[in-house]
Structures are given as C-alpha cells and as structure tokens.
Design a protein around this motif. Sequence first.
Motif, PDB file in Angstrom:
ATOM      1  N   ILE A  62      -3.254  -5.823  63.733  1.00  0.00           N
ATOM      2  CA  ILE A  62      -2.980  -5.272  64.916  1.00  0.00           C
ATOM      3  C   ILE A  62      -3.163  -4.008  64.628  1.00  0.00           C
ATOM      4  CG2 ILE A  62      -2.048  -5.086  67.084  1.00  0.00           C
ATOM      5  CD1 ILE A  62      -3.058  -7.762  66.890  1.00  0.00           C
ATOM      6  N   ASP A  63      -2.106  -3.401  63.946  1.00  0.00           N
ATOM      7  CA  ASP A  63      -1.896  -2.084  63.842  1.00  0.00           C
ATOM      8  C   ASP A  63      -3.254  -1.347  63.012  1.00  0.00           C
ATOM      9  OD1 ASP A  63       0.240  -0.461  64.605  1.00  0.00           O
ATOM     10  OD2 ASP A  63       0.801  -0.181  62.454  1.00  0.00           O
ATOM     11  N   SER A  64      -3.632  -1.865  61.792  1.00  0.00           N
ATOM     12  CA  SER A  64      -4.684  -1.135  61.212  1.00  0.00           C
ATOM     13  C   SER A  64      -6.070  -1.598  62.172  1.00  0.00           C
ATOM     14  CB  SER A  64      -4.939  -1.848  60.098  1.00  0.00           C
ATOM     15  OG  SER A  64      -5.238  -3.477  60.129  1.00  0.00           O
ATOM     16  N   LEU A  65      -7.308  -1.627  61.435  1.00  0.00           N
ATOM     17  CA  LEU A  65      -8.453  -1.953  62.230  1.00  0.00           C
ATOM     18  C   LEU A  65      -8.831  -3.147  61.942  1.00  0.00           C
ATOM     19  CD1 LEU A  65     -10.374   1.643  62.297  1.00  0.00           C
ATOM     20  CD2 LEU A  65      -9.371   0.369  64.196  1.00  0.00           C
TER      21      LEU A  65
ATOM     22  N   PRO B 149      -9.988  -5.801  65.079  1.00  0.00           N
ATOM     23  CA  PRO B 149     -11.326  -5.235  65.811  1.00  0.00           C
ATOM     24  C   PRO B 149     -12.608  -5.629  64.676  1.00  0.00           C
ATOM     25  CG  PRO B 149      -9.662  -3.654  65.863  1.00  0.00           C
ATOM     26  CD  PRO B 149      -8.896  -4.890  65.227  1.00  0.00           C
ATOM     27  N   LYS B 150     -12.633  -5.091  63.607  1.00  0.00           N
ATOM     28  CA  LYS B 150     -13.572  -5.163  62.598  1.00  0.00           C
ATOM     29  C   LYS B 150     -13.925  -6.628  62.583  1.00  0.00           C
ATOM     30  CE  LYS B 150     -12.707  -1.074  59.986  1.00  0.00           C
ATOM     31  NZ  LYS B 150     -12.223  -0.451  58.729  1.00  0.00           N
TER      32      LYS B 150
ATOM     33  N   ILE C 175      -2.045 -16.443  67.239  1.00  0.00           N
ATOM     34  CA  ILE C 175      -1.762 -14.830  66.727  1.00  0.00           C
ATOM     35  C   ILE C 175      -0.390 -14.548  66.824  1.00  0.00           C
ATOM     36  CG2 ILE C 175      -1.893 -13.928  69.171  1.00  0.00           C
ATOM     37  CD1 ILE C 175      -3.948 -11.661  67.493  1.00  0.00           C
TER      38      ILE C 175
ATOM     39  N   ILE D  36       2.651 -11.780  66.075  1.00  0.00           N
ATOM     40  CA  ILE D  36       3.029 -10.481  65.889  1.00  0.00           C
ATOM     41  C   ILE D  36       4.502 -10.013  65.281  1.00  0.00           C
ATOM     42  CG2 ILE D  36       2.660  -8.032  67.064  1.00  0.00           C
ATOM     43  CD1 ILE D  36       0.070  -9.588  67.301  1.00  0.00           C
TER      44      ILE D  36
ATOM     45  N   ARG E  24       6.818  -2.893  64.144  1.00  0.00           N
ATOM     46  CA  ARG E  24       5.643  -2.533  64.100  1.00  0.00           C
ATOM     47  C   ARG E  24       5.010  -2.509  62.688  1.00  0.00           C
ATOM     48  NH1 ARG E  24       2.325   1.430  66.175  1.00  0.00           N
ATOM     49  NH2 ARG E  24       2.072   0.234  68.096  1.00  0.00           N
TER      50      ARG E  24
ATOM     51  N   ILE F 174     -13.289  -0.084  73.081  1.00  0.00           N
ATOM     52  CA  ILE F 174     -11.882  -0.682  72.676  1.00  0.00           C
ATOM     53  C   ILE F 174     -11.946  -1.288  71.512  1.00  0.00           C
ATOM     54  CG2 ILE F 174     -11.441  -0.771  75.271  1.00  0.00           C
ATOM     55  CD1 ILE F 174     -12.596  -3.434  75.118  1.00  0.00           C
ATOM     56  N   ILE F 175     -12.919  -1.572  71.018  1.00  0.00           N
ATOM     57  CA  ILE F 175     -12.814  -2.351  69.461  1.00  0.00           C
ATOM     58  C   ILE F 175     -12.625  -1.589  68.450  1.00  0.00           C
ATOM     59  CG2 ILE F 175     -14.045  -4.061  67.904  1.00  0.00           C
ATOM     60  CD1 ILE F 175     -13.086  -5.472  70.347  1.00  0.00           C
ATOM     61  N   ASP F 176     -13.556  -0.421  68.486  1.00  0.00           N
ATOM     62  CA  ASP F 176     -13.609   0.670  67.358  1.00  0.00           C
ATOM     63  C   ASP F 176     -12.495   1.396  67.507  1.00  0.00           C
ATOM     64  OD1 ASP F 176     -15.837   0.453  66.032  1.00  0.00           O
ATOM     65  OD2 ASP F 176     -16.512   2.722  66.638  1.00  0.00           O
ATOM     66  N   SER F 177     -11.907   2.022  68.543  1.00  0.00           N
ATOM     67  CA  SER F 177     -10.770   2.688  68.575  1.00  0.00           C
ATOM     68  C   SER F 177      -9.622   1.629  68.557  1.00  0.00           C
ATOM     69  CB  SER F 177     -10.554   3.313  70.027  1.00  0.00           C
ATOM     70  OG  SER F 177     -10.460   2.503  70.933  1.00  0.00           O
ATOM     71  N   LEU F 178      -8.465   2.145  68.414  1.00  0.00           N
ATOM     72  CA  LEU F 178      -7.257   1.351  68.427  1.00  0.00           C
ATOM     73  C   LEU F 178      -6.625   0.969  69.864  1.00  0.00           C
ATOM     74  CD1 LEU F 178      -5.148   3.221  65.951  1.00  0.00           C
ATOM     75  CD2 LEU F 178      -6.205   1.244  65.653  1.00  0.00           C
TER      76      LEU F 178
ATOM     77  N   LEU G 197      -7.450  -1.795  71.922  1.00  0.00           N
ATOM     78  CA  LEU G 197      -7.037  -3.121  72.246  1.00  0.00           C
ATOM     79  C   LEU G 197      -6.102  -3.687  71.417  1.00  0.00           C
ATOM     80  CD1 LEU G 197      -7.855  -5.830  73.447  1.00  0.00           C
ATOM     81  CD2 LEU G 197      -9.366  -6.430  71.422  1.00  0.00           C
ATOM     82  N   PRO G 198      -5.853  -3.553  70.114  1.00  0.00           N
ATOM     83  CA  PRO G 198      -4.748  -3.655  69.195  1.00  0.00           C
ATOM     84  C   PRO G 198      -3.431  -2.989  69.896  1.00  0.00           C
ATOM     85  CG  PRO G 198      -6.187  -2.662  67.844  1.00  0.00           C
ATOM     86  CD  PRO G 198      -6.941  -2.764  69.076  1.00  0.00           C
TER      87      PRO G 198
ATOM     88  N   ASP H  44      -0.337  -5.315  71.458  1.00  0.00           N
ATOM     89  CA  ASP H  44       0.904  -4.816  70.821  1.00  0.00           C
ATOM     90  C   ASP H  44       2.102  -4.593  71.751  1.00  0.00           C
ATOM     91  OD1 ASP H  44       2.980  -4.323  68.884  1.00  0.00           O
ATOM     92  OD2 ASP H  44       2.593  -2.111  68.949  1.00  0.00           O
TER      93      ASP H  44
ATOM     94  N   LEU I 122       3.056  -7.839  73.800  1.00  0.00           N
ATOM     95  CA  LEU I 122       3.716  -8.775  73.208  1.00  0.00           C
ATOM     96  C   LEU I 122       5.087  -8.182  72.765  1.00  0.00           C
ATOM     97  CD1 LEU I 122       1.083 -10.004  70.894  1.00  0.00           C
ATOM     98  CD2 LEU I 122       2.015 -11.388  72.343  1.00  0.00           C
TER      99      LEU I 122
ATOM    100  N   ARG J 268     -22.699   0.149  67.532  1.00  0.00           N
ATOM    101  CA  ARG J 268     -21.434   0.421  67.371  1.00  0.00           C
ATOM    102  C   ARG J 268     -20.821   1.417  68.542  1.00  0.00           C
ATOM    103  NH1 ARG J 268     -17.663   0.841  63.309  1.00  0.00           N
ATOM    104  NH2 ARG J 268     -17.579  -1.503  62.969  1.00  0.00           N
TER     105      ARG J 268
END
Lengths: 408, 408, 408, 408
Positions: free
Chosen positions: B13-16, B19-20, B37, B39, B43, D12-16, D18-19, D23, D26, D43
């Motif tokens: 979640i924290d990393s990319l 989404p990737k 999922i 979590i 963090r 929202i996918i590319d940036s942070l 969504l995660p 987060d 939850l 992209r």
Amino acid sequence: MFSQEIELRGHIIDSLILPKVLDEILSHGGNFKIRKIQIGQERTDPSHARLEVSGPSPEVVDDLVRRLRQHGAEPVKEAEAQLAEAPADGVFPQDFYVTTNQQTFVHTHGKWIEVKPTIMDSGIAVDETKLEATAVKFYSVRKGMKCVVGHHGVRVMPLQRATDRPSVFEFMASNVSSEKPKTAVIREIAEEIRRAKEQGGKILVVAGPAVVHTGAGEHLEKLIRCGYVQRLFAGNALAAHDIEQALFGTSLGVYLKHGALADEGHENHMRAINAIRAAGGIAPAVEKGVLSSGIMYQCVKNHVEFVLAGSIRDDGPLPDVITDAIEAQKAMRAKVEGLSIALMMGTMLHSIAVGNLLPAAVKTICVDISPAVVTKLTDRGSFQAIGLVTDIEPFLRELVGFLMPHGS
Amino acid sequence: MFSQEIELRGHIIDSLILPKVLDEILSHGGNFKIRKIQIGQERTDPSHARLEVSGPSPEVVDDLVRRLRQHGAEPVKEAEAQLAEAPADGVFPQDFYVTTNQQTFVHTHGKWIEVKPTIMDSGIAVDETKLEATAVKFYSVRKGMKCVVGHHGVRVMPLQRATDRPSVFEFMASNVSSEKPKTAVIREIAEEIRRAKEQGGKILVVAGPAVVHTGAGEHLEKLIRCGYVQRLFAGNALAAHDIEQALFGTSLGVYLKHGALADEGHENHMRAINAIRAAGGIAPAVEKGVLSSGIMYQCVKNHVEFVLAGSIRDDGPLPDVITDAIEAQKAMRAKVEGLSIALMMGTMLHSIAVGNLLPAAVKTICVDISPAVVTKLTDRGSFQAIGLVTDIEPFLRELVGFLMPHGS
Amino acid sequence: MFSQEIELRGHIIDSLILPKVLDEILSHGGNFKIRKIQIGQERTDPSHARLEVSGPSPEVVDDLVRRLRQHGAEPVKEAEAQLAEAPADGVFPQDFYVTTNQQTFVHTHGKWIEVKPTIMDSGIAVDETKLEATAVKFYSVRKGMKCVVGHHGVRVMPLQRATDRPSVFEFMASNVSSEKPKTAVIREIAEEIRRAKEQGGKILVVAGPAVVHTGAGEHLEKLIRCGYVQRLFAGNALAAHDIEQALFGTSLGVYLKHGALADEGHENHMRAINAIRAAGGIAPAVEKGVLSSGIMYQCVKNHVEFVLAGSIRDDGPLPDVITDAIEAQKAMRAKVEGLSIALMMGTMLHSIAVGNLLPAAVKTICVDISPAVVTKLTDRGSFQAIGLVTDIEPFLRELVGFLMPHGS
Amino acid sequence: MFSQEIELRGHIIDSLILPKVLDEILSHGGNFKIRKIQIGQERTDPSHARLEVSGPSPEVVDDLVRRLRQHGAEPVKEAEAQLAEAPADGVFPQDFYVTTNQQTFVHTHGKWIEVKPTIMDSGIAVDETKLEATAVKFYSVRKGMKCVVGHHGVRVMPLQRATDRPSVFEFMASNVSSEKPKTAVIREIAEEIRRAKEQGGKILVVAGPAVVHTGAGEHLEKLIRCGYVQRLFAGNALAAHDIEQALFGTSLGVYLKHGALADEGHENHMRAINAIRAAGGIAPAVEKGVLSSGIMYQCVKNHVEFVLAGSIRDDGPLPDVITDAIEAQKAMRAKVEGLSIALMMGTMLHSIAVGNLLPAAVKTICVDISPAVVTKLTDRGSFQAIGLVTDIEPFLRELVGFLMPHGS
C-alpha cells in the motif's frame, strides 16, 4: 319429481295386493321404487313392503296416494316441522335446522312450503300467518322469530338430471384433470354460456388477480364487451392490478407485453390505487378519463354490476371495495338472483364465499391451475359444478375463440 | 474467461506496488478482482494482497502473470490432479472426483486439459500418454484406469453470460410461475428455437404421455413436420398413447375430439401395443400402413432419431422400447452430441434422466403444470434452464403459432 | 355372491307370476334385484320383467333358476367365451380381452373357471384340456396359445365388503386429505398391520428415497427388525441413499442429524454406490462389515426379500439393481403371492408399477405429501386402497409408536 | 453498517492517492468497497475511482469522510428527500414513495431520520418541525400532510446477518422441502422460541382452521398454557372449529378422536357459533362455563391477546370477529409491536396479511403442507423467514415435544 312413501302390510305377495298397487301407480302416470320388502317365512305369515311413489307434480302424487289407500296402502306419515323462537337478535334457537344449497321444503300446518331463497348454512324462519319459509343468516335473526329446529318435517329435493339433452355438467363425471384434453370441454362450456345468454340467463364471473397477472384480462374484457357477463364478484386485488395494467402496463410490476420487470414496478399497484382514490372511485375515474381501458373500465361502460369485497391482505383499498365482510356478503347475495352460470377463476377465497351463496341449480365452472383448489370448490355434492385444472389465460383465450370465432 | 490467482506481499500500500500491478493488468488487456487485502496495523507492518487476474485467453493470463512477477507478484500454485487406479471393472478408486454438468479442466503434467464430454455424476479417467481426460460412468470403468481422486487440480468453468444479446434464458431470473404472463416468454422461446434451427443446432424434445392426453400431440406433430425437432426421448407410454390415438382416436380411453370416454376404451392402449408388436415395431408399422398418423409416425417419416426408454410401469412394451435402463442411458447419451435446445414436457422421470446427461450449456426449457416438477428440473444451478408452470396443450399450441404463423 | 339374470314375460303383474317368483327366491335362500319392469298400457297387454337372482354359491343359484323355470322364468343365456390363437410369440390375437385387478371368471365348455393370477392389463390364455385360465402378459404369449377375445363369457366379481367387522379400508370413504385428523387413521392402519402379521399375512413396503431424505429410515428399520415387513420393493435411489446415510451420515449430502449440508456431500451417494460395487453387492457388503446399519442392512439381516428395480435416472447402479424393466416386473410379480398389505411411501413410479401387479384384494395404503400422487395411486376403483396426504417421517414415527408402544 | 460514497479523480493510481485513502480508511476503523475504477489509457491520463466507505456508526463514517477530503476525495452528494402535500384525505401525492419492510431512513434538512414503524406498502409522512418520519397507510393520510415523493434521499438498510451465533434463520439457505429431514430444523426452531421467551420477546401465532382439523389444537393449547404464545391472529374459521371441537368433539363434522363423520356433523360448527353468539362472545362464554376447553379457552384463561379478522367466506361470524378488513388490519398492526417471532400455520390469507404488517426483523416461520403456500410466504427477500413443507399436526407435536420434554 315429487314423492310420498307408502306402506303395505298383510299377505301382499300371496294376494293380489302388490301387483295391483304397482299396476295402479304405473297406469296413472306415476312411478315407484321398492324401498323395502319383507316376506314372511311361512306362506301364511304377513309380509310388509314400503314403496316410494313419485310423480311429476304434487297433485299426481296426492291422487295416486288416494287411490292406493283403497288397496290398503298407508301413506307414511310426515311429521310437522318443529318451530322454536329465536332467543335474541342474531341468535337461533338451539338445535336449529341448517340449510343446504338444495331446494328445500318445510312441512307445516299440513302443507309443504318451499324455503326461499335456496342458500346453504342458514336457518329457516317460518311465518305461520302467511305460511312462508325464509332462509335467514345469523345477522337477520330477530328475537322471537319462529325457526325450524330438529330434522322432522323438512325435505330436500336433490337436483334432477335433465333428461332431454345431456349437458357438459352431466356427462362430466368429475373434474377435468391437468392430464385430460380440454378443448372439447371448453367448447361445451362456450355452448352453455351462449345458450344461457340467448335464454336471458345472467352470467356471473368470479375472478382473482391471476386473471390479470397471467395476461388474461383482455379476454375477459372481450367477454364483457360482447355481453357475456352480467355480474363480476372480485376483490380489491383484481381491480387494483387491472387498473395498474391499464395505467402503467404492468401487473404486480411485470410488464404484460414482454414479461419483464419494470423498474420500481412493485410500486405501480400502490400508485394505481392512489389514482382511483384521488378520482373518487372507479366510475368517476372512467368519467374523468383517468381510466380508459381494462376489465373495470369495461364493467362501467357495459353496465356490469360488480361487487368488490375487501380482505385483510388488501392494500388501499380502492374506494369501491366493501371492507366489511358481512356487508359484502349481503351485497353479493342481492345480486345472485337470476343467475344461470357462475364462472370462477383463480381465486379460492371469493369462489368459496360465492359458492356458499349460490343455489345448487346454478351451473358452476371453476378454473384454476392448482388441483387442490379445483377439488375444494367443485366438491359440493352437485353435478352442476365442473372443475378444470388448467392455466387461466389459455382457457379464457380458447373460450373467447369459441364464443367469438371472428374476433370482436 | 481464464484466470490465475497472484499474491503480493510487503509494503504494497505504502509503496507503489499495488497501483503498478493494477495498472499493468488493466493496460495489457486483463482484469482483476481483489480477493483479499490485509493491511498492517502500523505503517511499517507488511501487508498482503491476493488478486485474481483474468483475461480472454490462457495466453493473455500467462503473459500478465509473467509481467507481474517482475513487480514481486507470486502466482498462487496450482496443485496437480491426483490419480489413482480403478481397483476393478465398474469400480472407481476410493475418493474419486465426481463431475458436474459444467465445463471442467484437469491440471496434469503441468497443463490444463478439458474433460470430455461434459456430463455430471461421472468420474474422470486420465490418459497420461495422450494427455486426455474423459468423463466415465460406472459401467465404463475398467480395472487399472487412472482416475482423478480428491479435489486438487480440478477446475470448473461456470457458464458465462453472453454479453452481446440478452436471451430469454438470461433475463428470466427464475421460473415462470402459474401467475405470470407467459405469452411474452413463449414468443422468446420460439425465437430461440428458430435461431437454433437456422444455425444448424439440434433440438431435442423430451415428452411424457400428458402431451398426448392433453391433446397436444397434433402441435408436436407440426413441429416435427416443419423440421423443428431432431431428437425425441420418451417412454413407452408416450408412444403407446400416441399410437392408441392414431389407431382408435382415444388416449387412455378418452376420445380427444369430444372428451368423452370410449366404451371399453381403457383397453385401447393394450390393443395399440399389440398391433405394433404384431407389425414388428414402429417403423415396420409405418411401412406396412398400419400406422399412418401421430407423433411416432411423423418421427419415422421425418427421420427424427428417437429413444424410447423402458420403465417398470410399462405395459407391453412396444418393440422399440429399450427395457434396460443402462442401455437406454447409453442410447440417449449417444444422441446428446450437438444439441442446442432441450424442450422437456410433462415427464419428471425422463426429464431428470436427460437432465443428468446434458452439459449445462444446452438451453433447457421445462414445461409442466405442477410447480414441484418445474422447480425440481430447473434447479440445476445454471441460467440455461427455464421452467414454465402451465398447461402443455396451450403452451405447444401457442409455440407453434409463433413458429408457423400461417399454419403449416 | 353369484348371480344369474332371468326373464319373465306375459301377464306377470296381473297373474300371480311375479309374487310367486319373488316368494320362491326368498324362501330358498336367494335374493333378487328387479333390473327392469315393463307394464303393458292396457290390462291385457303382456308385461316383461328382468330380475337378477343371486345366492351365496353357484349351486344355490342353479337350484333357484331350475325352480323358477317352472314358473315360466327364462334364464338369460350366458354366452361362451370366444377364443382365438395368438398369431406370434409376444402378440395377442386382435380384440383380446384385457384383464382388470378384480377376480375374473371365464365361461368355457359350459363352466365358469377362475382366471389366475388376478392381475390387471393382461390377456387370458385358456387351456381347453385342463380347463384352466391364466392371466398372461405380452412377454409370456406364445404362438398358438388360445386367448379370450371380445367380452362375452367373461365375468368380473367385484370385491365384497366384509360384513363382520368394518375395517379402516371400508369406513374411509376416500383419501385422507392434508386437512383431516390422521392419528385415528394411523392407529387403525397399525391395527390392520398387527392383525395381518398375527394371521401370517405378508406385508410389502414400497418405498422411495424420500423415506431416507426425510429421516424416516430409522422407523422403517424398526418395522423390519420387529418382523412387520416381509418384502421391500424399491429403486436404486432408496438403497443408495440409505447406504449413503449408513456410511456417511448424509442423504443427498444433507446430514440427517442436524440438517446441514456436508462439504462436497453431493458426492457421497456416488461414493456409497462405489463402495457397494467394490464389495460385490449389498449382502456381501453386510458380510464383509462394510455395511452395518440402515434399511438395506436390516433387510439382509432379517431375511426380507427385496427387489430393486432400475430406472433411467439411476446413478451407478448398485449391483443388486435389476436394470431391465421387464425382468424387474417379473421379479416383483413372483413375490406378490400371499401379500395381505402393501404400504407405499414416497414413490409414484414404483407405486404405480406395483399397483399394476397387485390383485384388488390386497389392502393398499399410499402415503405421500403430494395430493396428486395419492389421488393417482388410490383411484383404482377398489375400497381396499386408502391414501394419506401427509409427511412420511411423522407418519412412520407414529405408526411405529402404535405398533411398538414401548420402543424396540 | 453505515456508509457513504466518495469519489477520487486525477492521477490516483500513479500518485500515492489511492493507497493513502485506503490506508486512512482501514486504520480508522472503516472499511471500503471499490465500486468503480477507471484508468486512463496513457499513464498521464487522469483516472477516476468511486469507493463506498463504511463504518459501524454514522459518526465514524462522518469522521472518515472528513479525513478523506484532505486527500482530495469528494463525498458523492446525497440528495434531500422531496416532499409534496397530500391532495386530499386518504390520497397520497402522485409519485409517492412506497415503503418496504426494511429499516428505512429519509434525508431531510441535512439529516438522516428513521421512518417508524417499519411496515411495507405505506407512504412516508414527514413532520418538518419535529423532524420525524412516519410510515402511513392510505387510511391515515390527511390533506396537506407532507409525504416523500420520488426515490431521492431515501435509504434502506438491509438486515445484517448476526455475526456472533448462526441461527436457524441464517443457515437455512431456503425453504425446507417436503423431502428434507425436518427434526433438526424443528429442534432449532424450538431453541429460538425458548430463547425469545427467556429474553422477554413476544411470540405471535397466526393459525388457520387446519390446525384444528388436523388434530393439532391440543398442541397449540399446550404452547399457550406454558406461556409460549402472547398473540394469536386468526379468522372466524379457526375459532369456530376450535369451539365446535370443544363443544361437540368434531371439527367440520369429523370426530377428531376416531376420524369418523358425525351424523349431521356438518351442522355442528353452525351450532357452535350460535352458542357463542347466545353467550355474547368468547370471553363471556368462558365465564359462563359454556366454553371450558380448546384454543380460544386457553387464550382467555392465559391472557393471550387475539385478533379474529373476518372474511367473506365466514359463517356467523362469532361476536369477537372484526368484520371490517381495515379495522382488522389496524387491530393487528397495534399488536405487532415488540414481536420477536411469528409462527404461521395453515393459512395463506392471514399469513400474507400479517406478513405485510411485520418488519423484516421479526423472525417468521411458515408451516404448510402445500409448497406453493410456503414459497409465496417466505419469498419476502429476507433471511428472517423460513418455510417448512410439512403436516401441521406432527410439526406442532414435535415442537411441543422439544419445548416441553416431560409433558406439561
């Protein structure tokens, strides 16, 4: 047929008594059934016979009995009906006689008088001055009324089979099960309906909401439009779903044309009821142009008298619905006079209720897809009721096809 | 759709990572469902996700999984199917896998192979040399055959809803009860049948004697004559009553034309059977001119392949009836190939028997007047089966009307 | 009762003929029914009467007829039965007489001989040398056999009501509907079963798989263990589900104890069948200790003769199942001899098949939760069949309670 | 669970984004479902996601939404409920919202307020001063009332499955068919009833006359005597046949003890009604000693509140019967408060009527021998209703056995 039982005693076999009696009966337009014959062991022992003498009218029977007395025949005495006073309004005397749906006579003051109307599960009130006997329901009983008690002096005349022309109500030994061919029976029913109409008989339709749900409403509309229906007894549900269909094209939210569910369609019947309430009733809604098609519309336009009886599962109800069960019974009872045929479709509650009001002589056709319902409704001890286990929509479609071969 | 589960672990979640991964899937023609999922509370705690990656072909999914591994995704391992030898002829190894009526794949030697044919309540025999998997019934098991045991390495592919055109089999949420409008549904069924015929699909009729008793035989004859039926599965009773009707005009002794009972008519079906036995069978009876009308006559004339399966309640039976239940199952199974549509009417025994032989992909229509029968037959966990609670004769009449609007 | 019709002609009313004839009949142990009486219009016109003279034995009737001839009475002539040769193996002569399930006599060479066994839907083969008449099924017909054709010279003796003690089979006018109290009827049935057992009569149970599904198996086991069952006719399904229950505790995958579904439980019946196939049959499985409880186990242990008849919907089947319908009919027919009572529960197919094999004199009890099934099975024109619309498990529980009040 | 939809737009996918959003949700006690996710082809194309954020209370959800707005999330706007004035007494405004039997909230003046009581097929009247929302039937509508129209701003809360202890109402996927074992289910129902009683919950019995006809009356009497029944809803028929049974030992003229028909027994129910009418009602009849046993007697003695609702098929009726359908609905509705369990047996009319009055949260058990009735009654879109296809008498006998193992 009217009849009287007579008894013969003595050496009726040995002597010429029995043959003479039989001869008299047959040669004066009567008929007989030997109810019982008891022969003495020894030739000289006295014998005993009991015969039912019948004839086409009470006069013929009376005449016969007079003649037979000259041969020693004794008419079996008919007791007088016993009467007792109703102890309070709405209460019968104890042990009151309970009527059936058959033609009934009461023996009082030496005469047989007919009980009117013919209706089951009533008491019999006798007016000794006018010599009239009336079938009364609990709600009509008034303190002091003379009511028949016990079973003496009451005679029930079972329906006679017609001898001239066998009708579908007679050759049908029982119900038509789902596994029997129905086309021939539906053709016969159409014939009966056509004949009833020609002879000025009134036709009653008792219908449940399944008539609308199955898409059979348009066939019933045709029957009404062409004068094949004079009375309609139903509940709030039939009328509400018919009006829902007229206003929204759905029945219980299902589009009749293509069988699909409408969005939020389950609310349509509530809105249909609301629309008629806003208009002030079904006839006003027709007048105002709110309602311009459907079964109820055709009833208004074609002067079909309808009774909508309420039940505890009703939504609304429509303003035309009689919500009080006893008032609804009275309203239906008032419109039963003169009926030839009752066609009951897709409703157990209303069919049983109406069945309880009808004389056995009204020809009754009961159609339902559930064998249990058909059995329950036609099991009335009368050959004037036939039941068909089948789907209502194709039944009505085929019936209309026979009655109106070239459409309408 | 083919799919593969993958797992992601770590700071997804924290990393990319997440989404990737989602981006990769969607931009390479795949799709995903997040199965799970989890979590971490803090963090810095590791997280865990499980995704189902799907695509239109196994190749697309394989390619996707390869790409995702580069992001740390791990495919969830598929176990190999376990095999065991049949201990004797006619006996499966203990704990053998029992098939459903859905398309099924077995994972063996690293590959997914399809089980053929698709048939329920069978075992799966695997030929490890040819890499073939076959659904086998008890009677085909031979000692030493390798059969799948347990549930690992077996995958069932539920039927996918067609996305192009909604069919009546899909918009019908469930059975059509007796209280629903049926005309729209019958029109849709006619449409499906017409389409199946145009596309060269075969149509199977499974019929009980009620088809004849209710007078629906003539409609079925029309369907056959016009090429809408390629297979007929039935019992001795359907054929015997059809032939009784052809020879004597009665069905179970009831005249179909006028609904009356024939004198001694209950014997007619015995005489009908006798006549065909004397002729040596149905086809010989047609040739010799003994049988010149009816459903079976039309089958012979129009080269409809029929299987008549025996039962212990049969009279006779007709020479064409296969009296051995297992032989009859084999005969029907051999004629199931290539079917598009199965139309089952008025028979629970034959309908259930045939239902057990059909792949879930065959569109099945079940018509009966008893709701219990319809529910039992269509409750097969497939949206390819619809049931109509209605009378068979009007159903078939209306169906024929839609298929042949100008008669035949 | 035996009877003979006689005719009287002439001045039978006017003269003393009729009274004398009636007197003779009654004073010599006979009885009479006046079938027809036709009186001349004029006193001098001749009359005509037709009487059925009956008596407790053929001798009494013969004697009476001899006496009455002296008064001018003419016995109505009984034709001889017509015989024709079977044209081929398995084929009756055209117009062959079809039997009912009532006791039947054939008039040949001047004598009335009884047809044995009493079984419906058969032909009658006559051995003119031995003067024997046998009911034969299609499969027993051999070329050249003399068979009765037409309806002359055949007489059916309807079952007589017992006059000594009214039994539950007689006071029950019809079926017991779901809305009637059943405890009293079940107590009477228990009484009949107990009496049959005491008198050495054999009791047949015909059972469908619902007996097991509903959890009624344990009650049937008790009946078997306590000697209340001598024969069991069923199909593959009853035995397979009983054995599934014995081996896995489930029936069709449902745990009987707590009503919940077992995981993969639908496979259990396939594994149960496999286990018995591996053991070589039910009795071997009992011997080897594979099967140690349940209905089939109790049958083996208590020497109940069972016939398992196959059908096309069977899985497996178990090795004991007779898959050929005709062979299964023969097997059941062979075990029908000596039966007093047949108790049919939860199976339409087997009940109808067995009903077709039973003489009308066997008392038949049919229990099913569907009114349609009960009606179909008890509608056999005999007062020896009663039907109960009820749930099988509580029915059997209550029956066992009456038969074994202190448990077993 | 309460929930709110939010939207995310941009990379929202590319940036942070969504995660981070997931987060946040939850880690603050919430949960989420991804309703929709749309990824740009390139992209750099903006993406779009829609999430449903849920939590155990409205406060948690409000707090979450506040936090997420800081990440750019936008709550999807909830529209206000639209209100319109009732045009006349008894008439809703056009397009009025129709309630279900689920807990319902209306969004007005920025707040969600609960509609009380929970009752289906009503409109919703809103008091804007007090901020109260009331479910109203047609008969309660008064001109000028503010009613909800359309579907905006109304939210229905489906019943949540209990997570602590699985109840029989939850593990039962559907109805218990006649072919399933019922003992386990009846034991569970007994458990639920016992638990409801211990926790002070009220138990309603809805019963048709079949309860008396089948001889189950004595079991219901025991339930009442032992405090397992607080309310009884029935019709005239149940009470009349119960009283017939108490006074004459018959039900519909059949002796319950030995199952035989009483002479003239069909009149007994008329006399029973007459006796109660003479006494002035059921409670007076108990006081005067006229009625001293039976279900109604036990109701009077044990202070069970009963509502007897009339129907058009009633004889009499008894003085206690409410003959007006709307008044009867009101009387029942007034006694629905505080119910935990409704046990419906052998009556379609009353069961449907009562079903329409009950909130979905009342656990409902429906018992009938007809599968059609059970399906109709339990098909209410709630897992709080279970149906058993079985015979009423053994069902009640077994239920009483579980509740009172040592008799009473």
